[in-house]
Write an enzyme that holds these catalytic residues in place. Sequence first.
Site, PDB file in Angstrom:
ATOM      1  N   CYS A  33       1.247  -0.907  -0.465  1.00  0.00           N
ATOM      2  CA  CYS A  33      -0.164  -0.306   0.025  1.00  0.00           C
ATOM      3  C   CYS A  33       0.663   1.602   0.105  1.00  0.00           C
ATOM      4  O   CYS A  33       1.338   1.914   1.089  1.00  0.00           O
ATOM      5  CB  CYS A  33      -1.046  -0.023   1.130  1.00  0.00           C
ATOM      6  SG  CYS A  33      -1.866   1.333   0.786  1.00  0.00           S
TER       7      CYS A  33
ATOM      8  N   GLY B  71      -5.910  -1.896 -13.918  1.00  0.00           N
ATOM      9  CA  GLY B  71      -6.567  -1.846 -14.706  1.00  0.00           C
ATOM     10  C   GLY B  71      -7.471  -3.432 -15.546  1.00  0.00           C
ATOM     11  O   GLY B  71      -7.771  -2.581 -16.324  1.00  0.00           O
TER      12      GLY B  71
END
Lengths: 259, 307
Positions: free
Chosen positions: B134, B248
Site C-alpha cells: 500500500c 486496469g
Amino acid sequence: MRQEVASVTANAELMPQVHLMWLESSQIASPAQPGQFVMVRCGEDFEYPLRRPFSIHQQDGSKLALLFNMVGRGTHWLSQCQAGDELDLLGPLGNGFSIHPGSHNLLLVAGGIGIAPLVFLAQQALSQGQAVTLLLGASTAPQLYPEHLLPPEVKLVTATEDGTAGKKGMITDLLPDFTGWADQIFACGPISMYQTMTKQNFVTTKPVQVSLEVRMGCGLGVCYGCTVKTKSGLKQVCQDGPIFDLDDILWEELANGGV
Amino acid sequence: MNLSVQLAPKNKHGLSLANPVMTASGTFGYGTEYSHLFDIQKLGAIVCKGTTLKPREGNPQPRLAETPCGVLNSIGLQNIGIEAVIRDKAPVWAGWRVPVMVNIVGIRVEDYARMAAKLDGVAGISGIEVNIGCPNIKAGGAEFGARPDLAAEVTAAVKAATSLPLLVKLTPNTADIAGVAKAVMRAGADAISLINTPRGIAIDVSRRRPLLGNVTGGLSGPAIKPIALYMVYTVAGAVEVPVVGVGGIATASDAIEFIMAGASAVQIGTASFTNPRAPLDILEGIEQFMKKEGIEDIAELIGAGRR
C-alpha cells in the site's frame, strides 16, 4: 437502489454553463426522495472511470431531472448528450432531506448551483401543505435559477453578489429576516456559505439541514473516498449523507481539507 | 466448459475458485454492498477492503482525483479493523458460496502475524491476501514490498501464524519485481497477486498545491493496464506458484490478456466503480470467448500468450 439505463428526453443550457437534463428512469425516479442523488456514468468506455454524483433536481412520475454545472471533462461530455441518448445511472442514493412532522414553514437557502436539490424538496413540501420560502443567491442575475421553473406557491427572495438582481450581497445576509418564521431550514451551496451560517446565531435555535458535496468514487460506501469528520465520528457522504445537520459537520477542518 | 482454477495447490486447505474472476481489495467493500446489484455468488472470489490491526481513520480530503482513464486515490486505509471483520463480516461470508479473502496490511511485521493468527480457523474466511505494497502509509506499506528481504520477512511471519492459503500482493513501486516475487514464493506464498497501485500525484493549478490531501496517491484504472500486464508477464515467468493479475482490467478482453500473460486469475478493481456489474460482465465475456474459440478448459489459456 438500482442500476438503470435511462434515456435522455431533454438537455439544454438553462443558465450560463448550467444544464438542465430530463431522463426517463422509472426504477430510480419513482422511489427517489428530495436530497437523494444519482451517480451518472460519463463518456464512452472507461475514459472517465468515476461516475459523477448529481442531486435529483426534480421528479415527475417516471422521469427525473438533473441540474449540473459544467466544471470538467465529465460534465462537458454530459452537456453534449441529446434527447434519445442513453445514460447509465445508479440511484437513488443517499439519505435525503428529512421534514419533521410538525414543521409548517420551510426556509430553503440556495447558493448558486445549490438550487439543484431544493426544487424537488419545495415540490414535495408544497404537495404536503407546507409553506416554502426560497432564498436564492447567485453571483450575477443571469446565474439565478429562472423563477418560472419554480412552483408558483414558493415565496421567492433573491440576492446577487453584484446587485444585478434582487438584493445586493450574499444570500446569507438575508437569513436573519426569515429564521424567525421558519420551523426548519434546508440549505445547499458552497462550503463557504455553510461556514457563514454556522457563525449566525440562529443555528442554535432552528434545525438546519445541509447538502454536502465532496469528491466521490463509488457512491455505495465502498471506497471511503468521501469520508468527512463529524461530531459523531467519521461519515461517508454517499451513504450517511449527503444531507447532514449543519452543526454536525466540522466545517473548518473540511474547508482546510481535513478529515 | 471448465473455468475453475486452483490458487493454492500446495496448501492443505487449497483455494479453489469456480472461475478466475475476483474482485480487487478496496473496490468491493465487504461484498455485501454490491449484492443487491447483481449475483456476487457467481464470482470466483471476493477480496475485502484492506484491513489493519486497529481501525484507521485514513487520510485527509481530498482522497480522489480522476486522471485520463485512471483514478488517483489516497484513502489511507480507512477501515474497521481486524476484530470487526471477524465479528461482523465473517459470519455473513460463512453463508456464501463464493470464497472471501481478507486483505491485511500492517505497519510492522508483527502486525501482519497477529492478524494472520486471528484469522486462522475463522469460518467464512478462505484465505489471506497479504498487502505489502500500500503506497499510502509512510511508516510501512511500500517499504515492505520494495525490497525482496523485507517482503520475504513479512510473508514468512504470516506463514508461521496461519495455515490459511496466502496470496501475497506486490507493489509495482520496486526496482526488482521478479526478485520480490521469488522471495515471497520461497518464504511461503501460495500465490502472488500484482500489481498494487503505482504512486502518482496531481497538482491543483488554481490553488498551486498538490490536489490530494496526502500529496501522493496510488494510480488505478485502465491507465495502468500495460504496466500491470508487463509485470504479470515478468513474474509469471519467474515463479512456480499461481499468479493473479490486477491493474486496469475493465473488459473481458483485458482479463484474457492477463490470463494469456500467465495469470491464473484476475482481479477487477476500479472498473467496478465505473460499472458495478463489470466483474460479472467480464466473467460472461470470458465464457463467450472460450465458447467462440472452442476452449474446454481455462487452463488452456493460462500463459497461452507467452513466448
